[in-house]
Design a protein around this motif. Structure first.
Motif, mmCIF file in Angstrom:
data_model
loop_
_atom_site.group_PDB
_atom_site.id
_atom_site.type_symbol
_atom_site.label_atom_id
_atom_site.label_comp_id
_atom_site.label_asym_id
_atom_site.label_seq_id
_atom_site.Cartn_x
_atom_site.Cartn_y
_atom_site.Cartn_z
ATOM 1 N N LEU A 1 0.843 -1.192 0.000
ATOM 2 C CA LEU A 1 0.000 0.000 0.000
ATOM 3 C C LEU A 1 0.878 1.242 0.000
ATOM 4 O O LEU A 1 1.855 1.316 0.748
ATOM 5 C CB LEU A 1 -0.901 0.028 1.236
ATOM 6 N N VAL A 2 0.509 2.208 -0.847
ATOM 7 C CA VAL A 2 1.262 3.465 -0.934
ATOM 8 C C VAL A 2 0.294 4.620 -0.658
ATOM 9 O O VAL A 2 -0.313 5.166 -1.585
ATOM 10 C CB VAL A 2 1.927 3.642 -2.307
ATOM 11 N N PRO A 3 0.134 5.000 0.609
ATOM 12 C CA PRO A 3 -0.750 6.123 0.911
ATOM 13 C C PRO A 3 -0.131 7.468 0.567
ATOM 14 O O PRO A 3 -0.846 8.445 0.312
ATOM 15 C CB PRO A 3 -0.985 5.993 2.418
ATOM 16 N N ASP A 4 1.191 7.536 0.572
ATOM 17 C CA ASP A 4 1.915 8.771 0.308
ATOM 18 C C ASP A 4 3.390 8.423 0.179
ATOM 19 O O ASP A 4 3.792 7.268 0.350
ATOM 20 C CB ASP A 4 1.697 9.795 1.441
ATOM 21 N N GLY A 5 4.212 9.404 -0.091
ATOM 22 C CA GLY A 5 5.651 9.212 -0.114
ATOM 23 C C GLY A 5 6.212 8.932 -1.491
ATOM 24 O O GLY A 5 5.498 8.637 -2.447
ATOM 25 N N TRP A 6 7.543 9.043 -1.572
ATOM 26 C CA TRP A 6 8.265 8.655 -2.775
ATOM 27 C C TRP A 6 8.225 7.137 -2.872
ATOM 28 O O TRP A 6 8.533 6.448 -1.905
ATOM 29 C CB TRP A 6 9.722 9.119 -2.705
ATOM 30 N N HIS A 7 7.853 6.597 -4.015
ATOM 31 C CA HIS A 7 7.832 5.142 -4.151
ATOM 32 C C HIS A 7 8.586 4.726 -5.400
ATOM 33 O O HIS A 7 8.562 5.376 -6.434
ATOM 34 C CB HIS A 7 6.420 4.569 -4.111
ATOM 35 N N GLY A 8 9.296 3.611 -5.235
ATOM 36 C CA GLY A 8 10.216 3.104 -6.225
ATOM 37 C C GLY A 8 11.625 3.142 -5.650
ATOM 38 O O GLY A 8 11.907 3.926 -4.736
#
Length: 295
Positions: free
Chosen positions: A231-238
């Motif tokens: 789950l990615v609710p926020d933030g830099w992802h990858g």
């Protein structure tokens, strides 16, 4: 492995009732995006109510018939996510839906809370745009079956990504957790992973989320395996990294509160330069793994 366990749901951790994955806005702690994965035996069927959400029925393996609003859409499906683009069905909010599968299979139900009630309809595999994104070891294949600019939904955005072994996907790291008109949109995101095995040995990959500041603290470095969800609710992802010898698949489901349904992202300032190196460079020769069928 580091990070908050609420963001990484290993295979089975999000199971509920008939679903091997059941992520709702309530269980995720956010407002819009949802994902269920349903396994049906040969001859099996399942009925559910869409409630306040719009949904896309996407075969992961096998085919099925989808009945909604007095219409039946027959999905040919595919053997698995690594071998073919699939057809799919869109079903609107406030609808009762029945899936039946003579041969059995696994079916993703990608959903989003929404306001507009659009008509139920069939999405042919031949109409799915297959995109190669990135170059070299950043190469991946994107099946844009319900991207914001390719398919009409009210809130839901969904795509499939396939990353050959050894490559980095979801890179450069990026985010979409602020409302910046024309620059960045607010989108909750679900990653559902499948990974090829090798000689019976299970595959693996890695996924990273890092804080974007402004009081947000999502932070994750997870080893992901077949059937895991992040789950990615926020933030830099990858990045999402595929281990050598194992192709990494993920289904992205996104939705958010902004009035415009758009995928607008901001790259991490430390790594944004990577994108500028792509023009004129070749993609990984292993891609595409497959293309959409002709009509």
């Amino acid at each position: 492995m580091a990070g908050s366990p609420r963001l990484h749901l290993p295979a089975g951790a999000a199971a509920s009732g008939p679903y091997t994955v059941d992520v709702t806005p309530a269980t995720a702690g956010w407002g819009h995006a949802a994902l269920r994965v349903l396994r049906l035996p040969p001859g099996g069927s399942h009925t559910y109510d869409t409630g306040a959400g719009e949904w896309i029925v996407l075969p992961l393996s096998g085919g099925c018939a989808v009945t909604a609003e007095g219409r039946t859409f027959r999905l040919a499906g595919r053997p698995d996510v690594f071998s073919a683009v699939t057809d799919f069905a869109y079903v609107p909010r406030d609808t009762r839906v029945t899936l039946t599968s003579p041969g059995g299979g696994r079916f993703a139900l990608a959903g989003a809370r929404c306001e507009r009630r659009l008509p139920a309809r069939y999405g042919p595999a031949s109409a799915v745009p297959v995109e190669l994104r990135g170059t070299g070891i950043c190469s991946r294949q994107v099946n844009n079956f319900a991207a914001a600019d390719t398919y009409d939904c009210d809130r839901l955005i969904a795509v499939e990504v396939l990353t050959p072994g050894g490559n980095w996907s979801s890179y450069p790291p990026h985010k979409h957790d602020e409302h910046r008109p024309g620059e960045e949109s607010r989108l909750e995101e679900i990653y559902y992973f499948e990974v090829t095995a090798h000689d019976g040995a299970p595959g693996l990959g890695y996924h990273r989320i890092s804080p974007s500041g402004q009081g947000r603290d999502s932070d994750l470095l997870a080893e992901v395996r077949d059937g895991d969800t992040v789950l990615v609710p926020d933030g830099w992802h990858g990045p999402s990294i595929a281990a050598p010898g194992h192709t990494l698949y993920y289904l992205n489901v996104m939705a958010g509160p902004d009035g415009e349904r758009a995928w607008l992202i901001r790259d991490h300032p430390d790594h944004a330069w990577v994108r500028a190196t792509w023009p004129g460079q070749p993609a990984d020769p292993r891609l595409p793994l497959y293309t959409a069928p002709t009509q």
